[in-house]
Design a protein around this motif. Structure first.
Motif, PDB file in Angstrom:
ATOM      1  N   TYR A  12      13.856  10.975   3.777  1.00 38.07           N
ATOM      2  CA  TYR A  12      12.826   9.970   4.035  1.00 38.07           C
ATOM      3  C   TYR A  12      11.422  10.569   3.904  1.00 38.07           C
ATOM      4  O   TYR A  12      10.560   9.997   3.239  1.00 38.07           O
ATOM      5  N   MET A  13      11.192  11.713   4.520  1.00 36.88           N
ATOM      6  CA  MET A  13       9.860  12.332   4.483  1.00 36.88           C
ATOM      7  C   MET A  13       9.459  12.657   3.041  1.00 36.88           C
ATOM      8  O   MET A  13       8.325  12.395   2.628  1.00 36.88           O
ATOM      9  N   THR A  14      10.378  13.205   2.277  1.00 40.32           N
ATOM     10  CA  THR A  14      10.111  13.524   0.879  1.00 40.32           C
ATOM     11  C   THR A  14       9.832  12.253   0.080  1.00 40.32           C
ATOM     12  O   THR A  14       8.908  12.206  -0.744  1.00 40.32           O
ATOM     13  N   LEU A  15      10.596  11.210   0.347  1.00 37.36           N
ATOM     14  CA  LEU A  15      10.445   9.939  -0.341  1.00 37.36           C
ATOM     15  C   LEU A  15       9.082   9.311  -0.082  1.00 37.36           C
ATOM     16  O   LEU A  15       8.442   8.771  -0.998  1.00 37.36           O
ATOM     17  N   VAL A  16       8.603   9.374   1.147  1.00 34.54           N
ATOM     18  CA  VAL A  16       7.294   8.797   1.486  1.00 34.54           C
ATOM     19  C   VAL A  16       6.189   9.470   0.672  1.00 34.54           C
ATOM     20  O   VAL A  16       5.295   8.800   0.141  1.00 34.54           O
ATOM     21  N   ASP A  17       6.243  10.783   0.530  1.00 33.23           N
ATOM     22  CA  ASP A  17       5.242  11.479  -0.284  1.00 33.23           C
ATOM     23  C   ASP A  17       5.380  11.104  -1.760  1.00 33.23           C
ATOM     24  O   ASP A  17       4.378  10.870  -2.440  1.00 33.23           O
ATOM     25  N   ARG A  18       6.595  11.026  -2.268  1.00 34.89           N
ATOM     26  CA  ARG A  18       6.817  10.672  -3.676  1.00 34.89           C
ATOM     27  C   ARG A  18       6.302   9.273  -3.994  1.00 34.89           C
ATOM     28  O   ARG A  18       5.796   9.027  -5.095  1.00 34.89           O
ATOM     29  N   LEU A  26      10.523   3.862  -3.765  1.00 34.15           N
ATOM     30  CA  LEU A  26      10.817   3.107  -2.544  1.00 34.15           C
ATOM     31  C   LEU A  26      12.169   2.401  -2.611  1.00 34.15           C
ATOM     32  O   LEU A  26      12.746   2.082  -1.577  1.00 34.15           O
ATOM     33  N   LYS A  27      12.697   2.191  -3.816  1.00 33.73           N
ATOM     34  CA  LYS A  27      14.028   1.604  -3.949  1.00 33.73           C
ATOM     35  C   LYS A  27      15.083   2.500  -3.294  1.00 33.73           C
ATOM     36  O   LYS A  27      16.141   2.034  -2.887  1.00 33.73           O
ATOM     37  N   GLU A  28      14.783   3.788  -3.187  1.00 32.18           N
ATOM     38  CA  GLU A  28      15.716   4.746  -2.594  1.00 32.18           C
ATOM     39  C   GLU A  28      15.794   4.648  -1.073  1.00 32.18           C
ATOM     40  O   GLU A  28      16.642   5.294  -0.452  1.00 32.18           O
ATOM     41  N   LEU A  29      14.934   3.846  -0.457  1.00 29.65           N
ATOM     42  CA  LEU A  29      14.992   3.682   0.995  1.00 29.65           C
ATOM     43  C   LEU A  29      16.343   3.142   1.441  1.00 29.65           C
ATOM     44  O   LEU A  29      16.786   3.422   2.545  1.00 29.65           O
ATOM     45  N   ILE A  53      10.825  -3.104   5.795  1.00 31.56           N
ATOM     46  CA  ILE A  53      10.501  -1.676   5.846  1.00 31.56           C
ATOM     47  C   ILE A  53       9.989  -1.211   4.485  1.00 31.56           C
ATOM     48  O   ILE A  53       8.984  -0.495   4.397  1.00 31.56           O
ATOM     49  N   THR A  54      10.647  -1.643   3.420  1.00 36.85           N
ATOM     50  CA  THR A  54      10.204  -1.279   2.074  1.00 36.85           C
ATOM     51  C   THR A  54       8.797  -1.796   1.814  1.00 36.85           C
ATOM     52  O   THR A  54       7.950  -1.068   1.288  1.00 36.85           O
ATOM     53  N   GLU A  55       8.519  -3.036   2.186  1.00 40.90           N
ATOM     54  CA  GLU A  55       7.176  -3.595   2.003  1.00 40.90           C
ATOM     55  C   GLU A  55       6.141  -2.845   2.845  1.00 40.90           C
ATOM     56  O   GLU A  55       5.021  -2.606   2.401  1.00 40.90           O
ATOM     57  N   PHE A  56       6.500  -2.459   4.063  1.00 38.11           N
ATOM     58  CA  PHE A  56       5.604  -1.680   4.931  1.00 38.11           C
ATOM     59  C   PHE A  56       5.191  -0.385   4.225  1.00 38.11           C
ATOM     60  O   PHE A  56       4.010  -0.054   4.154  1.00 38.11           O
ATOM     61  N   TYR A  57       6.158   0.341   3.682  1.00 40.80           N
ATOM     62  CA  TYR A  57       5.841   1.598   2.994  1.00 40.80           C
ATOM     63  C   TYR A  57       5.134   1.361   1.664  1.00 40.80           C
ATOM     64  O   TYR A  57       4.318   2.183   1.238  1.00 40.80           O
ATOM     65  N   ARG A  58       5.397   0.246   1.005  1.00 39.76           N
ATOM     66  CA  ARG A  58       4.689  -0.076  -0.229  1.00 39.76           C
ATOM     67  C   ARG A  58       3.194  -0.255   0.063  1.00 39.76           C
ATOM     68  O   ARG A  58       2.338   0.274  -0.643  1.00 39.76           O
ATOM     69  N   ARG A  59       2.869  -1.008   1.132  1.00 39.03           N
ATOM     70  CA  ARG A  59       1.466  -1.201   1.508  1.00 39.03           C
ATOM     71  C   ARG A  59       0.830   0.122   1.916  1.00 39.03           C
ATOM     72  O   ARG A  59      -0.305   0.422   1.531  1.00 39.03           O
ATOM     73  N   LEU A  60       1.552   0.903   2.701  1.00 41.79           N
ATOM     74  CA  LEU A  60       1.031   2.186   3.164  1.00 41.79           C
ATOM     75  C   LEU A  60       0.721   3.104   1.988  1.00 41.79           C
ATOM     76  O   LEU A  60      -0.374   3.675   1.901  1.00 41.79           O
TER      77      LEU A  60
END
Length: 126
Positions: A12-18, A26-29, A53-60
């Motif tokens: 998850y942490m690696t994915l957020v940076d990527r 984000l599809k990998e969430l 959750i995916t939309e939250f990280y997309r906006r972030l």
């Protein structure tokens, strides 16, 4: 005794940076979060369900030009993980920021995150 290992939280942490440079990541969430998982950052309202959750990280991630997390993951028991982290970022407008905190994570029997709570220490204003 605690131990550290590769977990869904590490992915998850690696994915957020990527996601800052690769929004399609984000599809990998779905390989990290259970379908009805909950995410809560500090005092923000919780976000529940994979789509939200995916939309939250997309906006972030859309507000960032770059992001880098450094963390230590400790498995406390079969269902509980603690993560101590620091993150630094550059916003799309060039502003720089950093923050640290602790994440309390619960995972299901398959290792997917069912609850992720981010505790951000309060600033003393100094």
């Amino acid at each position: 005794m605690t131990r550290t290992t590769e977990t869904a939280v590490d992915r998850y942490m690696t994915l957020v940076d990527r996601a800052v440079h690769e929004p399609e990541a984000l599809k990998e969430l779905e390989a990290v979060f259970a379908p009805k998982a909950t995410v809560q950052f500090g005092e923000l309202p919780p976000v529940t369900g994979l789509a939200d959750i995916t939309e939250f990280y997309r906006r972030l991630s859309s507000d960032l030009a770059d992001s880098k997390h450094v963390w230590t993951t400790t498995v406390l028991d079969e269902a509980t993980i603690e993560v101590r982290f620091i993150t630094a970022w550059r916003a799309a407008d060039g502003r720089l920021g950093s923050q640290g905190g602790i994440e309390h994570v619960t995972v299901d029997a398959g290792g997917l995150i069912t609850e992720l709570r981010v505790l951000i220490p309060q600033s003393d204003g100094a």
